[in-house]
Structure formats: structure tokens, C-alpha cells
Design a protein around this motif. Structure first.
Motif, mmCIF file in Angstrom:
data_model
loop_
_atom_site.group_PDB
_atom_site.id
_atom_site.type_symbol
_atom_site.label_atom_id
_atom_site.label_comp_id
_atom_site.label_asym_id
_atom_site.label_seq_id
_atom_site.Cartn_x
_atom_site.Cartn_y
_atom_site.Cartn_z
ATOM 1 N N MET A 23 49.578 28.789 38.681
ATOM 2 C CA MET A 23 48.444 29.135 37.824
ATOM 3 C C MET A 23 47.221 29.518 38.665
ATOM 4 S SD MET A 23 49.470 29.227 34.822
ATOM 5 C CE MET A 23 47.907 29.467 34.027
ATOM 6 N N MET A 24 47.006 28.828 39.782
ATOM 7 C CA MET A 24 45.895 29.182 40.660
ATOM 8 C C MET A 24 46.101 30.580 41.238
ATOM 9 S SD MET A 24 44.362 27.214 43.988
ATOM 10 C CE MET A 24 45.843 27.433 44.942
ATOM 11 N N ALA A 25 47.307 30.875 41.695
ATOM 12 C CA ALA A 25 47.593 32.203 42.237
ATOM 13 C C ALA A 25 47.476 33.269 41.154
ATOM 14 C CB ALA A 25 48.992 32.224 42.848
ATOM 15 N N MET A 26 47.906 32.954 39.936
ATOM 16 C CA MET A 26 47.799 33.906 38.834
ATOM 17 C C MET A 26 46.339 34.201 38.514
ATOM 18 S SD MET A 26 49.770 35.590 36.657
ATOM 19 C CE MET A 26 51.288 34.699 36.511
ATOM 20 N N MET A 27 45.500 33.166 38.521
ATOM 21 C CA MET A 27 44.078 33.376 38.244
ATOM 22 C C MET A 27 43.419 34.222 39.335
ATOM 23 S SD MET A 27 43.305 32.231 35.433
ATOM 24 C CE MET A 27 44.713 31.918 34.434
ATOM 25 N N PHE A 28 43.755 33.955 40.591
ATOM 26 C CA PHE A 28 43.205 34.767 41.681
ATOM 27 C C PHE A 28 43.656 36.220 41.556
ATOM 28 C CE2 PHE A 28 42.325 30.930 44.373
ATOM 29 C CZ PHE A 28 40.998 31.213 44.572
ATOM 30 N N SER A 29 44.923 36.440 41.243
ATOM 31 C CA SER A 29 45.395 37.823 41.145
ATOM 32 C C SER A 29 44.756 38.534 39.952
ATOM 33 C CB SER A 29 46.918 37.866 41.049
ATOM 34 O OG SER A 29 47.362 37.289 39.849
ATOM 35 N N LEU A 30 44.623 37.853 38.822
ATOM 36 C CA LEU A 30 43.989 38.488 37.663
ATOM 37 C C LEU A 30 42.498 38.722 37.902
ATOM 38 C CD1 LEU A 30 45.755 36.669 34.712
ATOM 39 C CD2 LEU A 30 46.139 38.979 35.562
ATOM 40 N N MET A 31 41.824 37.767 38.545
ATOM 41 C CA MET A 31 40.405 37.980 38.873
ATOM 42 C C MET A 31 40.254 39.163 39.826
ATOM 43 S SD MET A 31 38.451 34.348 39.249
ATOM 44 C CE MET A 31 39.498 33.749 40.544
ATOM 45 N N GLY A 32 41.154 39.265 40.796
ATOM 46 C CA GLY A 32 41.102 40.390 41.726
ATOM 47 C C GLY A 32 41.335 41.716 41.031
ATOM 48 N N LEU A 33 42.303 41.763 40.125
ATOM 49 C CA LEU A 33 42.559 43.010 39.406
ATOM 50 C C LEU A 33 41.384 43.370 38.501
ATOM 51 C CD1 LEU A 33 46.322 42.563 38.504
ATOM 52 C CD2 LEU A 33 45.334 44.210 40.088
ATOM 53 N N LEU A 34 40.826 42.381 37.827
ATOM 54 C CA LEU A 34 39.688 42.665 36.944
ATOM 55 C C LEU A 34 38.471 43.141 37.736
ATOM 56 C CD1 LEU A 34 39.940 39.760 34.350
ATOM 57 C CD2 LEU A 34 40.316 42.196 33.955
ATOM 58 N N THR A 35 38.171 42.487 38.847
ATOM 59 C CA THR A 35 37.000 42.909 39.624
ATOM 60 C C THR A 35 37.240 44.244 40.325
ATOM 61 O OG1 THR A 35 37.710 41.589 41.516
ATOM 62 C CG2 THR A 35 36.137 40.581 39.995
ATOM 63 N N ASN A 36 38.480 44.517 40.699
ATOM 64 C CA ASN A 36 38.761 45.800 41.360
ATOM 65 C C ASN A 36 38.712 46.977 40.400
ATOM 66 O OD1 ASN A 36 39.097 45.102 44.074
ATOM 67 N ND2 ASN A 36 41.139 44.314 43.677
ATOM 68 N N TYR A 37 39.212 46.787 39.194
ATOM 69 C CA TYR A 37 39.294 47.910 38.272
ATOM 70 C C TYR A 37 38.108 47.996 37.311
ATOM 71 C CZ TYR A 37 43.966 49.011 39.865
ATOM 72 O OH TYR A 37 45.030 49.383 40.633
ATOM 73 N N PHE A 38 37.494 46.854 36.954
ATOM 74 C CA PHE A 38 36.419 46.875 35.973
ATOM 75 C C PHE A 38 35.069 46.436 36.542
ATOM 76 C CE2 PHE A 38 40.227 46.059 33.300
ATOM 77 C CZ PHE A 38 40.241 47.291 32.673
ATOM 78 N N GLY A 39 35.046 45.987 37.774
ATOM 79 C CA GLY A 39 33.810 45.517 38.377
ATOM 80 C C GLY A 39 32.975 46.651 38.938
ATOM 81 N N PRO A 40 31.896 46.290 39.630
ATOM 82 C CA PRO A 40 31.062 47.333 40.241
ATOM 83 C C PRO A 40 31.834 48.041 41.346
ATOM 84 C CG PRO A 40 30.345 45.162 40.939
ATOM 85 C CD PRO A 40 31.381 44.952 39.876
ATOM 86 N N PRO A 41 31.526 49.299 41.589
ATOM 87 C CA PRO A 41 32.261 50.049 42.627
ATOM 88 C C PRO A 41 31.959 49.494 44.020
ATOM 89 C CG PRO A 41 30.457 51.348 41.792
ATOM 90 C CD PRO A 41 30.521 50.119 40.947
ATOM 91 N N ARG A 42 32.915 49.699 44.886
ATOM 92 C CA ARG A 42 32.734 49.269 46.271
ATOM 93 C C ARG A 42 31.651 50.103 46.937
ATOM 94 N NH1 ARG A 42 38.479 48.455 49.187
ATOM 95 N NH2 ARG A 42 37.213 47.285 50.619
ATOM 96 N N PRO A 43 30.855 49.485 47.798
ATOM 97 C CA PRO A 43 29.849 50.283 48.508
ATOM 98 C C PRO A 43 30.528 51.276 49.447
ATOM 99 C CG PRO A 43 29.812 47.998 49.265
ATOM 100 C CD PRO A 43 30.805 48.069 48.136
ATOM 101 N N SER A 44 30.068 52.504 49.435
ATOM 102 C CA SER A 44 30.664 53.524 50.287
ATOM 103 C C SER A 44 30.098 53.399 51.694
ATOM 104 C CB SER A 44 30.394 54.918 49.726
ATOM 105 O OG SER A 44 29.011 55.133 49.662
ATOM 106 N N LYS A 45 30.889 53.864 52.650
ATOM 107 C CA LYS A 45 30.467 53.801 54.053
ATOM 108 C C LYS A 45 29.450 54.900 54.308
ATOM 109 C CE LYS A 45 34.731 51.854 55.771
ATOM 110 N NZ LYS A 45 35.880 52.041 56.643
ATOM 111 N N GLN A 46 28.337 54.554 54.870
ATOM 112 C CA GLN A 46 27.284 55.514 55.196
ATOM 113 C C GLN A 46 27.405 55.881 56.667
ATOM 114 O OE1 GLN A 46 24.271 56.030 53.080
ATOM 115 N NE2 GLN A 46 25.284 55.089 51.346
ATOM 116 N N SER A 47 27.683 57.176 56.958
ATOM 117 C CA SER A 47 27.766 57.583 58.357
ATOM 118 C C SER A 47 26.799 58.689 58.674
ATOM 119 C CB SER A 47 29.124 58.068 58.762
ATOM 120 O OG SER A 47 30.158 57.880 57.945
#
Length: 102
Positions: free
Chosen positions: A78-102
Motif C-alpha cells: 500500500m505504501m508503494a502504491m501510494m508513492f506510485s500514484l502520487m508520482g503519476l498524479l504529480t507528473n501528469y497533473f502537477g505543475p510543469p518541470r522547470p526547464s533548463k536555462q542555458s
């Protein structure tokens, strides 16, 4: 096949069904799939790796299928399931990743 019933050394009357020996819950082998699912789930949440979250979900499913001790393994799964679901939710529905500034 030239064996006849008269020369058969097996004794069908002495055959007994196999009964597995009882094993204590602390003596069961480690659930590697559950452990790997936790590691990938944490990596998916903390480092925002989509692949880590998906792999955690797959290893969670494998751990659920191979579960031997329900009360101990269920907590880890259940702990692993919660981490994986939290990761999927934050990756797909969360704020976008900061882009690399070069």
C-alpha cells in the motif's frame, strides 16, 4: 512400453498427498518486488520520473500477486502504491518541470 502391472514397483496404496510444512511469517523470504516498488515510487515522486512511477505500479501489481503474508506485505504494498500514484498524479497533473536555462 513393455511394463506390466505385475512388475510395477510403485505402491499406490502407500501414496499420500504432499502437505507443505508450516512456515512462520518472520521466516518467509523477502518480498523483493515490494521493496523495488517502494524505491521506484520514491524516485518517481522526489525526482519526478514518470518511468519510476510506472515501474513502481508494475512492481506493486507483482507484489500483490505473489503476496504470502497479508498483514505484513499489505502495508509495504500500500505504501508503494501510494508513492506510485502520487508520482503519476504529480507528473501528469502537477505543475510543469522547470526547464533548463542555458
Amino acid at each position: 512400453m513393455s511394463s506390466s502391472h505385475g512388475n510395477d514397483p510403485r505402491m499406490p496404496a502407500a501414496a499420500r498427498p504432499y502437505v507443505a510444512p508450516a512456515v512462520a511469517p518472520q521466516d518467509l523470504p523477502i518480498d523483493y518486488a515490494g521493496f523495488i516498488a517502494v524505491i521506484f515510487g520514491v524516485a518517481g515522486v522526489m525526482f519526478r520520473y514518470k518511468l519510476g512511477s510506472w515501474l513502481a505500479l508494475i512492481f506493486c501489481a507483482q507484489s500483490v500477486v505473489n503476496m504470502r503474508n497479508v498483514e505484513n506485505d499489505l502495508k509495504q504494498v500500500m505504501m508503494a502504491m501510494m508513492f506510485s500514484l502520487m508520482g503519476l498524479l504529480t507528473n501528469y497533473f502537477g505543475p510543469p518541470r522547470p526547464s533548463k536555462q542555458s
